[in-house]
Design an enzyme around this catalytic site. Structure first.
Site, PDB file in Angstrom:
ATOM      1  N   ASP A 181      41.994 -12.539 -38.377  1.00 31.88           N
ATOM      2  CA  ASP A 181      41.989 -13.476 -37.198  1.00 31.88           C
ATOM      3  C   ASP A 181      40.824 -12.409 -36.325  1.00 31.88           C
ATOM      4  O   ASP A 181      41.322 -11.520 -35.899  1.00 31.88           O
ATOM      5  CB  ASP A 181      43.165 -13.458 -36.602  1.00 31.88           C
ATOM      6  CG  ASP A 181      43.166 -14.323 -35.382  1.00 31.88           C
ATOM      7  OD1 ASP A 181      42.066 -14.503 -34.589  1.00 31.88           O
ATOM      8  OD2 ASP A 181      44.246 -14.778 -34.617  1.00 31.88           O
ATOM      9  N   SER A 216      23.763 -21.060 -31.964  1.00 28.65           N
ATOM     10  CA  SER A 216      23.739 -22.560 -31.813  1.00 28.65           C
ATOM     11  C   SER A 216      22.663 -22.987 -30.954  1.00 28.65           C
ATOM     12  O   SER A 216      22.196 -21.851 -29.912  1.00 28.65           O
ATOM     13  CB  SER A 216      25.348 -23.182 -31.246  1.00 28.65           C
ATOM     14  OG  SER A 216      25.085 -24.208 -30.824  1.00 28.65           O
ATOM     15  N   TYR A 244      32.473 -23.769 -25.106  1.00 29.88           N
ATOM     16  CA  TYR A 244      31.510 -23.692 -26.505  1.00 29.88           C
ATOM     17  C   TYR A 244      30.212 -23.046 -25.810  1.00 29.88           C
ATOM     18  O   TYR A 244      29.682 -21.904 -26.570  1.00 29.88           O
ATOM     19  CB  TYR A 244      31.527 -24.664 -27.310  1.00 29.88           C
ATOM     20  CG  TYR A 244      30.579 -24.696 -28.393  1.00 29.88           C
ATOM     21  CD1 TYR A 244      31.072 -24.072 -29.517  1.00 29.88           C
ATOM     22  CD2 TYR A 244      29.057 -25.131 -28.568  1.00 29.88           C
ATOM     23  CE1 TYR A 244      30.260 -23.840 -30.772  1.00 29.88           C
ATOM     24  CE2 TYR A 244      28.516 -25.005 -29.701  1.00 29.88           C
ATOM     25  CZ  TYR A 244      28.977 -24.310 -30.373  1.00 29.88           C
ATOM     26  OH  TYR A 244      28.086 -24.088 -31.908  1.00 29.88           O
ATOM     27  N   LYS A 290      28.217 -19.376 -26.450  1.00 26.63           N
ATOM     28  CA  LYS A 290      27.085 -19.167 -27.502  1.00 26.63           C
ATOM     29  C   LYS A 290      25.960 -18.418 -26.419  1.00 26.63           C
ATOM     30  O   LYS A 290      25.112 -17.959 -26.995  1.00 26.63           O
ATOM     31  CB  LYS A 290      26.927 -20.374 -27.973  1.00 26.63           C
ATOM     32  CG  LYS A 290      27.633 -21.163 -29.038  1.00 26.63           C
ATOM     33  CD  LYS A 290      27.807 -20.232 -30.305  1.00 26.63           C
ATOM     34  CE  LYS A 290      28.693 -20.602 -31.154  1.00 26.63           C
ATOM     35  NZ  LYS A 290      28.818 -19.748 -32.430  1.00 26.63           N
TER      36      LYS A 290
END
Length: 319
Positions: A83, A164, A176, A180
């Site tokens: 993890d 991304s 998100y 990134k």
């Protein structure tokens, strides 16, 4: 004169292509560590590099993911449960890898583990909605990298960070995209700092691919859950029909989705095996033809194109 310039350009293109095809001599004694191997890019990468002859150490989040991967690969491949948001787990894993690879060090680190989190308008969200993707995609990636660096320096190896197109262009609210963008910044700092040690750092920027991370059903469920708990004021501003229209928009984006995950793994392969790896790789037709070119355009042009695809609010003045 014109013919001479054209001939020179063709020669340069040929040499550039030839340079990109030159490979390292031997991979059978080289160890690579990949995060996020339960599914998607990481799973395919682990299976692909195992078949090529690398000594793969695949980090999975779940026992079931680890068991399934071992059933499809050779005895060379080892799995560990990891993890990336658990610092103690990361330290223990790095020590295990150190003991496993010995004096050879670690040739490759592929930071692939990632989550999408919630994609929704910014004023729908709380800071907690940002926390998970930033913890996994950015801080987890940094923690794994810092713990593996001594082994990578020893092997004068390669680091591949999976970012991304969301690290180049903000396409939706939530954690998100900030995560990134952070990966892109960390990647650039790391690349320059590691150059003197002979460690090459590459960044892969995939477009939209069909993986568990981009599952539209899960994205829809998360968005609906947030919508149900919004204040009456915000619901009035957006309108009761907003959520249905935005979900229809989400479904229409499936035309952009790349189905061939090997496009990303091919970038990983080049970054690990080329004598002259690239600093950045764009993967997917949407990334190469739309998102990356758009990221270089003026902000006013970006806003025009992206806002054009947004659902119109019912009553934005109802504040």
């Amino acid at each position: 004169m014109l013919f001479g310039v054209l001939a020179l350009l063709i020669l340069c293109a040929f040499l550039w292509n030839y340079k990109g095809q030159l490979k390292i001599a031997d991979i059978t004694d080289k160890y690579i560590f990949i995060t996020g191997c339960d599914s998607g890019f990481g799973n395919l990468a682990a299976r692909t590099f195992d078949k090529k002859g690398f000594r793969v150490i695949a980090a999975c989040l779940t026992e079931s993911g680890s068991t399934a991967l071992k059933a499809e690969t050779s005895e060379r491949l080892h799995t560990v449960l990891l993890d990336v948001t658990d610092p103690e787990n990361v330290k223990r894993t790095a020590q295990w890898v150190k003991n496993h690879v010995g004096e050879k060090g670690l040739w490759g680190l592929i930071n692939n583990a990632g989550v999408l989190g919630v994609l929704a308008p910014t004023d729908w969200l709380t800071v907690e909605d940002y926390r998970e993707p930033i913890e996994v995609n950015l801080f987890g990636l940094i923690d794994v990298t810092l713990n593996m660096l001594p082994l990578l320096k020893k092997a004068r190896g390669r680091i591949v960070n999976v970012s991304s197109i969301g690290g180049r262009l903000a396409f939706g609210g939530g954690g998100y995209t900030p995560s990134k963008y952070g990966v892109e910044g960390f990647n650039d700092c790391l690349r320059r700092d590691m150059k003197v040690f002979g460690v090459h750092v590459s960044c892969i920027e995939p477009g939209f691919f069909k993986t568990e991370l981009s599952d539209p059903i899960k994205a829809t469920e998360k968005k609906l859950a947030i919508w149900k708990h919004l204040s009456p004021d915000i619901k009035e501003q957006y309108g009761e029909g907003y959520i249905e229209k935005s979900l229809d928009k989400l479904k229409s984006t499936t035309t952009w989705v790349n189905l061939d995950l090997s496009l990303v793994v091919e970038c990983m392969d080049h970054a690990l095996t080329s004598l002259f790896p690239k600093t950045r790789y764009a993967a997917g037709k949407d990334a190469k033809t739309f998102w990356i070119p758009l990221s270089h355009m003026p902000a006013v042009f970006q806003d025009f194109l992206l806002l054009k695809e947004k659902v119109q609010l019912a009553n934005p003045k109802a504040v």
